[in-house]
Design an enzyme around this catalytic site. Structure first.
Site, short mmCIF file in Angstrom:
data_model
loop_
_atom_site.label_atom_id
_atom_site.label_comp_id
_atom_site.label_asym_id
_atom_site.label_seq_id
_atom_site.Cartn_x
_atom_site.Cartn_y
_atom_site.Cartn_z
N ASP A 113 -14.41 102.04 95.05
CA ASP A 113 -14.77 101.57 93.70
C ASP A 113 -15.31 102.72 92.86
O ASP A 113 -15.01 102.82 91.67
CB ASP A 113 -15.82 100.46 93.78
CG ASP A 113 -15.24 99.14 94.25
OD1 ASP A 113 -14.02 98.93 94.05
OD2 ASP A 113 -16.00 98.33 94.81
N LYS A 130 -18.05 92.72 101.91
CA LYS A 130 -18.17 94.18 101.81
C LYS A 130 -19.36 94.74 102.61
O LYS A 130 -19.29 95.84 103.14
CB LYS A 130 -18.28 94.62 100.35
CG LYS A 130 -17.01 94.41 99.54
CD LYS A 130 -17.15 94.99 98.15
CE LYS A 130 -15.97 94.65 97.26
NZ LYS A 130 -16.05 95.29 95.94
#
Ligand code: ATR
Length: 281
Positions: free
Chosen positions: A108, A71
């Site tokens: 998220d 990420k």
């Protein structure tokens, strides 16, 4: 379903990747909406992550999700980043633009918030402080989401205090750092408790979190979803708190990518939850 030569290809990169439930989620939606497309798990070694991401436009891939440990690499490689990924320092969704550039976002935070708002519609973000356990990537996503929602104060509690202090310095004045040993008393007057640590997950140590000081009106959210009902949620439920499990966040964070790649805004419903729950068994 069979694919035509025009099939849209998306997927997820990670190392390892076999634990990921994202192919199941996107596969469910592709079938449900009858889309000529596919979503592929790509096992990409960390040494190859930069090249793999840069190659997406060259082989006509519409975009990818990015999971552990890529990420931050994705954050550094993409050409443009959304506000959430800038704040969190991580990209989990990449959309290849028509000019071949890479747009990175972090879903998220909106996923966490969407699931919280659907599951606990009476929760008023502006009414009371929130407590977050943990200071990793998920905690950053939670902090960003809660600040966006207007939570007036966020108490960050992490075993390694320096990581909590680092997070607080990134996010500003609304963040207060509390010692791990004071976590139980930090719950006084709070309206939301979020566990973002791995404690309580199957195979990990239990989370020891006495809830005596937590108002009965507070919502308790655990991002752990294996098991679905953690000890934290079971204890909270037994004393009358509203509880929110981690599975919905996993499902909701997938919707923006699917929409961008395949052109349909998918719904998170019981049928999808059941697909994932059956797999988790
Ligand atoms: P994620 O990206 O999912 O947030 P992470 O960055 O690895 O994952 O963060 C894991 C979190 O769980 C951290 O806050 C970690 O605390 P430390 O910063 O002190 O490592 C927390 N955690 C993991 N194991 C723990 C344990 N045994 N006791 C307390 N906290 C723990």
């Amino acid at each position: 379903m069979s694919l035509s030569g025009n099939a849209i290809v998306a997927g997820i990169i990670g190392w390892p990747i076999n634990h990921s439930r994202s192919p199941l989620i996107h596969g469910h939606w592709l079938q449900k909406y009858g889309i000529d497309g596919t979503y592929v798990p790509f096992a990409v070694h960390p040494d190859n992550a930069v090249d793999a991401i840069r190659s997406l436009p060259k082989i006509g891939i519409a975009g990818i999700n990015v999971t552990v440990p890529h990420k931050v690499t994705a954050f550094n490689v993409v050409d443009v980043r959304d506000a959430a990924s800038e704040a969190i320092g991580a990209v989990n969704t990449i959309v290849v633009q028509s000019d071949g550039s890479l747009h990175g976002s972090n879903t998220d935070a909106p996923g966490l918030l969407a699931h919280l708002q659907v599951s606990a519609p009476d929760w008023n973000p502006k009414a009371a402080p929130a407590v977050i356990l943990g200071a990793g990537g998920s905690a950053r996503a939670a902090v960003h989401a809660l600040l966006e929602a207007g939570v007036p104060e966020i108490r960050i509690i992490n075993r390694t205090k320096s990581k909590a202090e680092n997070l607080a310095s990134n996010f500003g004045e609304h963040i207060k750092v509390v010692n791990w040993s004071d976590r139980a008393s930090s719950l006084a007057e709070c309206g939301l408790l979020v566990n973002t640590t791995s404690l309580g997950m199957k195979g990990q140590q239990p989370l020891e979190m006495p809830l005596d000081d937590l108002p009965k009106t507070a919502v308790v959210y655990d991002i752990v979803y294996v098991p679905l009902e953690t000890n934290l949620l079971a204890t909270a439920r037994a004393r009358g708190n509203k509880v929110v499990d981690g599975l919905g966040m996993l499902l909701h964070q997938a919707t923006p990518g699917f929409h961008a790649w395949f052109g349909v805004n998918p719904t998170v419903d019981e049928a999808l939850r059941k697909v994932i729950l059956d797999d988790l068994k």
